[in-house]
Enzyme design. Structure first.
Site, short mmCIF file in Angstrom:
data_model
loop_
_atom_site.label_atom_id
_atom_site.label_comp_id
_atom_site.label_asym_id
_atom_site.label_seq_id
_atom_site.Cartn_x
_atom_site.Cartn_y
_atom_site.Cartn_z
N GLY A 88 1.22 2.06 -7.39
CA GLY A 88 1.12 0.51 -7.28
C GLY A 88 0.06 0.14 -6.56
N GLN A 142 -4.70 -6.11 -1.67
CA GLN A 142 -5.22 -4.83 -1.21
C GLN A 142 -6.79 -4.85 -1.43
OE1 GLN A 142 -1.73 -2.71 -2.65
NE2 GLN A 142 -2.49 -1.34 -0.99
N CYS A 172 1.40 3.55 1.88
CA CYS A 172 0.64 2.29 1.55
C CYS A 172 -0.75 2.97 1.37
CB CYS A 172 0.97 1.10 2.16
SG CYS A 172 0.20 -0.05 1.75
N LEU A 173 -1.53 2.57 0.33
CA LEU A 173 -2.89 2.94 0.23
C LEU A 173 -3.58 1.90 1.39
CD1 LEU A 173 -3.47 2.64 -3.79
CD2 LEU A 173 -3.27 4.71 -2.23
N HIS A 205 7.71 -3.58 -2.52
CA HIS A 205 6.62 -3.12 -1.46
C HIS A 205 5.53 -3.94 -2.20
CE1 HIS A 205 3.89 -0.13 0.31
NE2 HIS A 205 3.03 -0.56 -0.18
N GLU A 206 5.32 -4.19 -3.39
CA GLU A 206 4.07 -4.77 -3.86
C GLU A 206 4.24 -6.52 -3.79
OE1 GLU A 206 1.56 -3.23 -4.19
OE2 GLU A 206 2.57 -1.39 -4.73
N HIS A 209 3.12 -7.24 -0.18
CA HIS A 209 1.55 -7.42 -0.08
C HIS A 209 1.24 -8.86 -0.73
CE1 HIS A 209 0.17 -3.58 0.99
NE2 HIS A 209 0.77 -2.98 -0.17
O1 GNR Z 1 1.08 4.81 -3.61
C1 GNR Z 1 2.05 4.34 -3.29
N1 GNR Z 1 3.20 5.10 -2.85
C2 GNR Z 1 4.34 4.44 -2.58
C3 GNR Z 1 5.36 5.40 -2.07
C4 GNR Z 1 6.56 4.90 -1.42
C5 GNR Z 1 6.90 3.46 -1.53
C6 GNR Z 1 5.70 2.88 -1.81
C7 GNR Z 1 4.57 3.14 -2.26
S1 GNR Z 1 3.48 2.20 -2.89
C8 GNR Z 1 1.92 3.00 -2.64
C9 GNR Z 1 0.77 2.17 -3.27
C10 GNR Z 1 0.55 1.01 -2.55
O2 GNR Z 1 0.03 0.80 -1.48
N2 GNR Z 1 0.95 -0.16 -3.12
O3 GNR Z 1 0.52 -1.39 -2.43
NI NI Z 2 0.94 -0.78 -0.09
#
Ligand code: GNR
Ligand code: NI
Length: 173
Positions: A46, A51, A91-92, A133-134, A137
C-alpha cells in the site's frame, strides 16, 4: 511513469491531515499510476499520497500474491467496522521496523475510484489492515503512534541517524 521519493518518519509532512480530492482528472490518474509504480518498486502492499509528499486523500493498495490486483481509493471512509485483530505492521515510511497493532478486523470502506465513481468494498484480513493503515496516513497518523513512547523514540532516533548519513553521502557524492 515515475518512482517517487518516499518520506520517512519523523518527516513533519507525514503528520498533516490530507485534503479531500475535489476532481478526479488526468493529473490525478497520473499521480495514481506513479504511486502504484512507487509501491510495486519498494516493494509494498500500500501507499498513501502523504508518503510521497502529496497532501491529498488518495491511496493505492495491492495485497495480492501476484501483485496483479491494484486498488485505488480516493477520499476513502470506513463506514462499518467489527471485531478486533492484531497484526505485525510495517511501513515504507518507517523502514526496517515492525510492531503489533490491534485494529478492527472486518470493515466496509466507501471511496471514489480512478474514474471518480463511488464504490463500496468489504475488507478483512490483510486488506482490512492495509486500508486502515493507509487511511491513518491520510489523517497524519503512523503505526508507531500505537506503540510505547519508548519504542517510538528509539525508532525515531535510528531513522534520524540514517537520514543524516544519507544527507552526508549525497553531499559528498
Ligand atoms: O508494505 C506495507 N506492508 C504492510 C504490512 C503490514 C501492515 C501494513 C503494511 S502497509 C506497508 C506499506 C505502507 O507503508 N503503506 O502506507
Ligand atoms: Ni505506511
Amino acid at each position: 511513469m515515475a518512482v517517487l521519493n518516499i518520506l520517512h518518519f519523523p518527516d513533519p509532512k507525514l503528520r498533516r491531515v490530507a485534503e479531500p480530492v475535489e476532481v478526479v482528472d488526468d493529473a490525478m490518474r497520473e499521480l495514481i499510476d506513479n504511486m502504484f509504480e512507487t509501491m510495486y518498486d519498494a516493494p509494498g502492499i500500500g501507499l498513501a499520497a502523504p508518503q510521497v509528499g502529496v497532501n491529498k486523500r488518495l491511496m493505492v493498495i495491492d495485497v495480492s500474491e501476484e501483485s496483479d490486483q491494484p486498488l485505488a481509493f480516493i477520499n476513502p471512509e470506513v463506514i462499518t467496522a467489527e471485531g478486533k485483530k492484531s497484526y505485525d505492521e510495517g511501513c515504507l515510511s518507517v523502514p526496517g521496523f515492525y510492531e503489533k497493532v490491534t485494529r478492527p478486523d472486518v470493515i466496509r470502506v466507501r471511496a471514489l475510484d480512478r474514474n471518480g465513481e463511488q464504490f463500496e468494498m468489504d475488507a478483512d484480513d490483510l486488506l482490512a489492515v492495509c486500508v486502515q493503515h493507509e487511511i491513518d496516513h491520510l489523517d497524519g497518523k503512523l503505526f508507531v503512534d500505537y506503540i510505547s513512547n519508548l519504542k517510538r523514540q528509539r525508532i525515531k532516533r535510528t531513522l534520524e541517524k540514517e537520514e543524516k548519513a544519507r544527507l552526508k553521502q549525497t553531499a559528498s557524492a
